[in-house]
Design a protein around this motif. Sequence first.
Motif, PDB file in Angstrom:
ATOM      1  N   UNK A   7       5.316 -12.721  -5.747  1.00 36.97           N
ATOM      2  CA  UNK A   7       5.176 -13.117  -7.159  1.00 36.97           C
ATOM      3  C   UNK A   7       4.160 -12.290  -7.930  1.00 36.97           C
ATOM      4  N   UNK A   8       3.200 -11.699  -7.233  1.00 34.97           N
ATOM      5  CA  UNK A   8       2.184 -10.894  -7.916  1.00 34.97           C
ATOM      6  C   UNK A   8       2.463  -9.404  -7.798  1.00 34.97           C
ATOM      7  N   UNK A   9       3.714  -9.037  -7.495  1.00 37.44           N
ATOM      8  CA  UNK A   9       4.050  -7.639  -7.220  1.00 37.44           C
ATOM      9  C   UNK A   9       3.693  -6.713  -8.374  1.00 37.44           C
ATOM     10  N   UNK A  10       4.002  -7.112  -9.585  1.00 37.35           N
ATOM     11  CA  UNK A  10       3.747  -6.238 -10.732  1.00 37.35           C
ATOM     12  C   UNK A  10       2.259  -5.971 -10.908  1.00 37.35           C
ATOM     13  N   UNK A  11       1.451  -7.018 -10.776  1.00 42.01           N
ATOM     14  CA  UNK A  11       0.001  -6.837 -10.926  1.00 42.01           C
ATOM     15  C   UNK A  11      -0.565  -5.990  -9.792  1.00 42.01           C
ATOM     16  N   UNK A  12      -0.094  -6.229  -8.573  1.00 44.21           N
ATOM     17  CA  UNK A  12      -0.583  -5.454  -7.427  1.00 44.21           C
ATOM     18  C   UNK A  12      -0.209  -3.979  -7.574  1.00 44.21           C
ATOM     19  N   UNK A  13       0.994  -3.737  -8.014  1.00 42.77           N
ATOM     20  CA  UNK A  13       1.453  -2.361  -8.214  1.00 42.77           C
ATOM     21  C   UNK A  13       0.615  -1.668  -9.279  1.00 42.77           C
ATOM     22  N   UNK A  14       0.309  -2.391 -10.329  1.00 47.67           N
ATOM     23  CA  UNK A  14      -0.504  -1.819 -11.398  1.00 47.67           C
ATOM     24  C   UNK A  14      -1.886  -1.438 -10.877  1.00 47.67           C
ATOM     25  N   UNK A  36       0.826  -1.207   0.000  1.00 46.33           N
ATOM     26  CA  UNK A  36       0.000   0.000   0.000  1.00 46.33           C
ATOM     27  C   UNK A  36       0.861   1.259   0.000  1.00 46.33           C
ATOM     28  N   UNK A  37       1.886   1.299   0.861  1.00 46.83           N
ATOM     29  CA  UNK A  37       2.736   2.485   0.945  1.00 46.83           C
ATOM     30  C   UNK A  37       3.653   2.588  -0.268  1.00 46.83           C
ATOM     31  N   UNK A  38       4.358   1.509  -0.590  1.00 47.77           N
ATOM     32  CA  UNK A  38       5.259   1.538  -1.738  1.00 47.77           C
ATOM     33  C   UNK A  38       4.526   1.822  -3.036  1.00 47.77           C
ATOM     34  N   UNK A  39       3.347   1.215  -3.190  1.00 48.69           N
ATOM     35  CA  UNK A  39       2.558   1.470  -4.386  1.00 48.69           C
ATOM     36  C   UNK A  39       2.046   2.899  -4.441  1.00 48.69           C
ATOM     37  N   UNK A  40       1.668   3.432  -3.275  1.00 44.48           N
ATOM     38  CA  UNK A  40       1.227   4.820  -3.216  1.00 44.48           C
ATOM     39  C   UNK A  40       2.340   5.785  -3.582  1.00 44.48           C
ATOM     40  N   UNK A  41       3.546   5.494  -3.089  1.00 45.54           N
ATOM     41  CA  UNK A  41       4.703   6.305  -3.474  1.00 45.54           C
ATOM     42  C   UNK A  41       4.926   6.226  -4.986  1.00 45.54           C
ATOM     43  N   UNK A  42       4.883   5.022  -5.535  1.00 52.00           N
ATOM     44  CA  UNK A  42       5.109   4.855  -6.971  1.00 52.00           C
ATOM     45  C   UNK A  42       4.117   5.691  -7.777  1.00 52.00           C
ATOM     46  N   UNK A  43       2.845   5.646  -7.385  1.00 50.50           N
ATOM     47  CA  UNK A  43       1.833   6.427  -8.090  1.00 50.50           C
ATOM     48  C   UNK A  43       2.153   7.920  -8.013  1.00 50.50           C
ATOM     49  N   UNK A  44       2.585   8.370  -6.832  1.00 43.42           N
ATOM     50  CA  UNK A  44       2.883   9.798  -6.684  1.00 43.42           C
ATOM     51  C   UNK A  44       4.080  10.197  -7.542  1.00 43.42           C
ATOM     52  N   UNK A  45       5.135   9.400  -7.509  1.00 44.32           N
ATOM     53  CA  UNK A  45       6.317   9.728  -8.318  1.00 44.32           C
ATOM     54  C   UNK A  45       5.955   9.775  -9.796  1.00 44.32           C
ATOM     55  N   UNK A  46       5.144   8.826 -10.249  1.00 43.91           N
ATOM     56  CA  UNK A  46       4.711   8.826 -11.647  1.00 43.91           C
ATOM     57  C   UNK A  46       3.927  10.089 -11.972  1.00 43.91           C
ATOM     58  N   UNK A  47       3.082  10.528 -11.049  1.00 41.83           N
ATOM     59  CA  UNK A  47       2.267  11.723 -11.290  1.00 41.83           C
ATOM     60  C   UNK A  47       3.104  12.982 -11.390  1.00 41.83           C
ATOM     61  N   UNK A  48       4.310  12.936 -10.851  1.00 44.29           N
ATOM     62  CA  UNK A  48       5.218  14.079 -10.923  1.00 44.29           C
ATOM     63  C   UNK A  48       6.114  14.016 -12.151  1.00 44.29           C
ATOM     64  N   UNK A  49       5.827  13.096 -13.058  1.00 43.52           N
ATOM     65  CA  UNK A  49       6.582  13.005 -14.298  1.00 43.52           C
ATOM     66  C   UNK A  49       7.843  12.176 -14.201  1.00 43.52           C
ATOM     67  N   UNK A  50       8.010  11.429 -13.129  1.00 48.91           N
ATOM     68  CA  UNK A  50       9.203  10.610 -12.966  1.00 48.91           C
ATOM     69  C   UNK A  50       8.951   9.192 -13.464  1.00 48.91           C
ATOM     70  N   UNK A  51      10.027   8.485 -13.704  1.00 52.00           N
ATOM     71  CA  UNK A  51       9.967   7.067 -14.014  1.00 52.00           C
ATOM     72  C   UNK A  51      10.221   6.279 -12.734  1.00 52.00           C
ATOM     73  N   UNK A  52       9.614   5.115 -12.629  1.00 56.99           N
ATOM     74  CA  UNK A  52       9.746   4.299 -11.423  1.00 56.99           C
ATOM     75  C   UNK A  52      10.299   2.926 -11.780  1.00 56.99           C
ATOM     76  N   UNK A  53      11.313   2.518 -11.030  1.00 61.08           N
ATOM     77  CA  UNK A  53      11.860   1.163 -11.106  1.00 61.08           C
ATOM     78  C   UNK A  53      11.518   0.485  -9.779  1.00 61.08           C
ATOM     79  N   UNK A  54      10.726  -0.560  -9.830  1.00 60.90           N
ATOM     80  CA  UNK A  54      10.187  -1.149  -8.607  1.00 60.90           C
ATOM     81  C   UNK A  54      10.691  -2.575  -8.393  1.00 60.90           C
ATOM     82  N   UNK A  55      10.697  -2.963  -7.113  1.00 60.88           N
ATOM     83  CA  UNK A  55      10.999  -4.357  -6.768  1.00 60.88           C
ATOM     84  C   UNK A  55      10.212  -4.738  -5.524  1.00 60.88           C
ATOM     85  N   UNK A  56       9.701  -5.946  -5.536  1.00 68.10           N
ATOM     86  CA  UNK A  56       9.027  -6.541  -4.387  1.00 68.10           C
ATOM     87  C   UNK A  56       9.132  -8.057  -4.568  1.00 68.10           C
ATOM     88  N   UNK A  57       9.426  -8.790  -3.483  1.00 66.45           N
ATOM     89  CA  UNK A  57       9.627 -10.239  -3.639  1.00 66.45           C
ATOM     90  C   UNK A  57       8.350 -11.026  -3.918  1.00 66.45           C
TER      91      UNK A  57
END
Length: 317
Positions: free
Chosen positions: A42-49, A19-40
Amino acid sequence: MSDSGVADIRTVACIGAGVIGGGWAAYFLSRGLRVRAWDPAPDAADRLRRIVDAAWPALTDLGLADGADPGAIETLPTAADAVAGSGFVQESAPEDLELKRSLLAELAAAAGPGVVVASSTSGFPMSDMATAAADPSRLVVGHPFNPPYLIPLVEVVGGTETAPWATERAAAFYRHLGKSVIEMDRELPGFIANRLQEAIWREALHMVAAGEATPEQIDRSITDGPGLRWPVHGPCLTFHLAGGEGGMAHMLDHFGPSLKAPWTRLDAPELTSELRDDMVAGADVSAGGRPMADLVAERDRAVIAVRRAVAAARGRA
């Protein structure tokens, strides 16, 4: 360090996609930044999306930066891969001290020169988390409030081994992105906002446990009471106004003796199964059967409306 020192950061590593990491990712994206993410997970990419997609309408309503792209996110196979080439690192792993220690040590070793590694921890001091790092000088706390894409506050503080440039750079980076930053003077378990929030939470649990109030009554006491004042004036300025023309001095002189009244319990009550069940049942009553997604959307709309109304009242609309 001025904001110009962080304006060139274009990529952020988000370590942890909850919830927190994904929220940060969304905020960084909204500021025009690119995000490189990692989470152990297996469904991390789908959850982040899903988290980014759910946050994007609110972020769009608040206003996107030029070039903001919800698709400018990549999930990498390792934490080191995510950190590589990133200009800032935001760690949002679970609140497990040993996990934080090992992960922050890994991130500090992988980050490039001058790259700050900030932890979203909600309570651990950096001095306790940085003990395994070969180079703890770049490790800072960057504590957000949930959801990070919507609540502007970030509390920044370093540990005993953190270099001043790291806390300054982290604070400048968050401010550059539009966050409201508190640069704390010293480490404090739970930081500032969480300690205040926890005091109210403990009082609420005591009242429910003693049968003195229901969760719905407690929530309404804040939303329709002091909570309406706090977006404009915090508790200290609120009490300053309570003193009338005499301000805080009159308030303390007049009401000071009541501070000794046995109103507060402060110590956390025992979380019995009965208290737990009462809190769960009360929350269900307050939710009124609405699904979590509807409650999140309602909260987001309301927070945006409050922020805009406060900005307009302050002449900053």
